[in-house]
Design a protein around this motif. Structure first.
Motif, PDB file in Angstrom:
ATOM      1  N   ASN A  28      33.734 -15.271  18.571  1.00 52.98           N
ATOM      2  CA  ASN A  28      32.338 -15.195  19.001  1.00 52.98           C
ATOM      3  C   ASN A  28      31.687 -16.567  18.977  1.00 52.98           C
ATOM      4  N   GLY A  46      26.775 -14.970  19.140  1.00 59.62           N
ATOM      5  CA  GLY A  46      27.383 -13.670  18.959  1.00 59.62           C
ATOM      6  C   GLY A  46      28.038 -13.133  20.210  1.00 59.62           C
ATOM      7  N   MET A  47      28.166 -13.969  21.232  1.00 56.62           N
ATOM      8  CA  MET A  47      28.766 -13.476  22.470  1.00 56.62           C
ATOM      9  C   MET A  47      30.271 -13.689  22.468  1.00 56.62           C
ATOM     10  N   ILE A  48      30.955 -12.768  23.090  1.00 58.24           N
ATOM     11  CA  ILE A  48      32.409 -12.790  23.073  1.00 58.24           C
ATOM     12  C   ILE A  48      32.927 -13.574  24.275  1.00 58.24           C
ATOM     13  N   ILE A 104      36.497  -4.922  27.679  1.00 61.03           N
ATOM     14  CA  ILE A 104      35.145  -4.353  27.644  1.00 61.03           C
ATOM     15  C   ILE A 104      34.765  -3.807  29.016  1.00 61.03           C
ATOM     16  N   VAL A 161      39.951  -2.747  20.349  1.00 63.65           N
ATOM     17  CA  VAL A 161      38.824  -1.822  20.199  1.00 63.65           C
ATOM     18  C   VAL A 161      38.423  -1.740  18.726  1.00 63.65           C
ATOM     19  N   ARG A 162      39.411  -1.673  17.840  1.00 63.40           N
ATOM     20  CA  ARG A 162      39.085  -1.628  16.407  1.00 63.40           C
ATOM     21  C   ARG A 162      38.362  -2.900  15.974  1.00 63.40           C
ATOM     22  N   LEU A 185      36.391  -4.723  17.855  1.00 66.23           N
ATOM     23  CA  LEU A 185      35.011  -4.631  18.365  1.00 66.23           C
ATOM     24  C   LEU A 185      34.172  -3.692  17.496  1.00 66.23           C
ATOM     25  N   GLN A 186      34.827  -2.660  16.959  1.00 67.23           N
ATOM     26  CA  GLN A 186      34.111  -1.774  16.030  1.00 67.23           C
ATOM     27  C   GLN A 186      33.844  -2.509  14.718  1.00 67.23           C
ATOM     28  N   ASP A 221      33.467  -5.714  14.075  1.00 67.72           N
ATOM     29  CA  ASP A 221      32.436  -6.768  14.045  1.00 67.72           C
ATOM     30  C   ASP A 221      31.080  -6.253  14.537  1.00 67.72           C
ATOM     31  N   GLY A 222      30.995  -4.935  14.766  1.00 68.66           N
ATOM     32  CA  GLY A 222      29.700  -4.350  15.111  1.00 68.66           C
ATOM     33  C   GLY A 222      29.353  -4.410  16.581  1.00 68.66           C
ATOM     34  N   SER A 223      30.253  -4.930  17.433  1.00 71.74           N
ATOM     35  CA  SER A 223      29.946  -4.976  18.870  1.00 71.74           C
ATOM     36  C   SER A 223      29.870  -3.570  19.452  1.00 71.74           C
ATOM     37  N   ILE A 224      30.745  -2.693  18.963  1.00 74.09           N
ATOM     38  CA  ILE A 224      30.670  -1.281  19.351  1.00 74.09           C
ATOM     39  C   ILE A 224      29.921  -0.543  18.249  1.00 74.09           C
ATOM     40  N   TYR A 266      28.830  -4.932  32.038  1.00 71.41           N
ATOM     41  CA  TYR A 266      28.942  -6.377  31.863  1.00 71.41           C
ATOM     42  C   TYR A 266      29.989  -6.886  32.845  1.00 71.41           C
TER      43      TYR A 266
END
Lengths: 157, 183
Positions: free
Chosen positions: B2, B6-8, B17, B49-50, B52-53, B55-58, B163
């Motif tokens: 990031n 905070g952007m990926i 995504i 996916v895990r 992203l979950q 780090d709170g993105s999802i 996005y």
């Protein structure tokens, strides 16, 4: 589909809508895990999800992203003269960067969210909207999020 | 990976995504189907996916319901003009109520827009929404705080945020438009 949409739902549909909004397991066969909890088989879970989606009761099964972690977005409000509202709203909705777009009861009567890859893209979309409509936009980006999204608790009547 | 905002920035992550934001394919092995499209293994898809979950993105992963179609025909954006030093406290107070479905601090735009805390409240009808606003006022001590209730009249477009506006497959019109009607 009307207000009676709920009436066509059985107990398993309701369980499915209510209790699987947040923790879909990230495993090879997630529907099989749901199936076990629902007491039906995997194929039936898929058939029910497809049916609920086709009926417009669920928009998708997937992730809800935290705003502004991926790309940038902002809420936008506009005060559109009543006689222009339909055409301005339709044009705004046609922009791929716009997701939610609502008419609300206020002097600021059109509210939508613009999402873009980066800040420059976002600014160019807002400038384009002002140019095209000749109306000012009120840009209201999120500064802080106090909401923990646990899904939406449905109350069955 | 990031940035400071905070952007990926990882291109494989952004491709993933883009592939999952419209929802998972309703196939027995959805992650494998996504992986096939992207040239990733099922395992890599699940690992990303895990992450992203993690780090709170999802925020959540699961069934996304349409309130309006399920009988929640009234919704209002309720906005509050709070002293700046009370915003966080009241925001957390609102967050406890399950009928509040969004709660954000946003900038005021004086003189036309004095409000700095935004909530979304759903109800089966307008009376229920108004009752819930009243409940918030009492529970969070807002008797002296100016607020406005902006009921939604029409939904012109409602879908999850998307996005990456390049290289995204076209979405059928039917899945992009929803919830038309008066509430």
């Amino acid at each position: 589909m009307t207000a009676t949409a709920q009436d066509t739902l059985d107990a398993i549909d309701r369980h499915l809508l209510d209790d699987f909004q947040q923790d879909l397991p990230v495993v090879e066969r997630p529907w099989a895990v749901m199936a076990e909890q629902l007491g039906i088989d995997e194929e039936e879970v898929l058939a029910r999800l497809r049916r609920l989606q086709a009926a417009g009761l669920i928009s998708r099964v997937g992730p809800v992203f935290r705003p502004n972690r991926i790309g940038v977005s902002t809420l936008v409000a506009m005060a559109v003269p009543e006689q222009r509202l339909d055409s301005v709203a339709a044009w705004i909705s046609s922009l791929p960067e716009v997701n939610h777009n609502y008419e609300r009861e206020h002097d600021f009567n059109l509210w939508f969210v613009v999402t873009a890859d980066d800040q420059a893209h976002l600014c160019s979309v807002l400038a384009r909207i002002e140019r095209h409509t000749g109306l000012a936009v009120l840009e209201l980006p999120m500064l802080e999020d106090y909401f923990i999204d646990l899904g939406f608790r449905l109350q069955w009547t | 990976m990031n940035t400071e905002h905070g952007m990926i920035e990882d291109p494989r992550q952004t491709a993933l995504i883009a592939a999952i934001q419209e929802g998972l394919p309703l196939e027995p092995r959805p992650w494998a189907v996504i992986g096939e499209r992207l040239g990733m293994s099922e395992e890599e898809v699940m690992r990303r996916v895990r992450a992203l979950q993690g780090d709170g993105s999802i925020k959540r992963l699961g069934v996304v319901v349409r309130h309006r179609r399920l009988g929640y025909r009234a919704n209002a954006m309720v906005v509050w003009d709070l002293p700046d030093e009370r915003v966080a406290e009241v925001g957390h107070c609102f967050g406890r109520f399950d009928f509040v479905t969004l709660c954000y601090r946003r900038p005021r735009r004086q003189p036309v827009w004095p409000y700095n805390l935004f909530t979304m409240i759903h109800g089966r009808d307008r009376a229920e929404v108004r009752a819930r606003v009243g409940e918030l006022i009492v529970a969070c001590g807002l008797e002296d705080v100016p607020h406005a209730v902006l009921f939604s009249r029409r939904s012109f477009k409602q879908r999850g945020a998307r996005y990456r506006f390049v290289d995204l497959p076209e979405v059928p019109a039917a899945s992009m438009e929803a919830g038309r009607g008066v509430s």
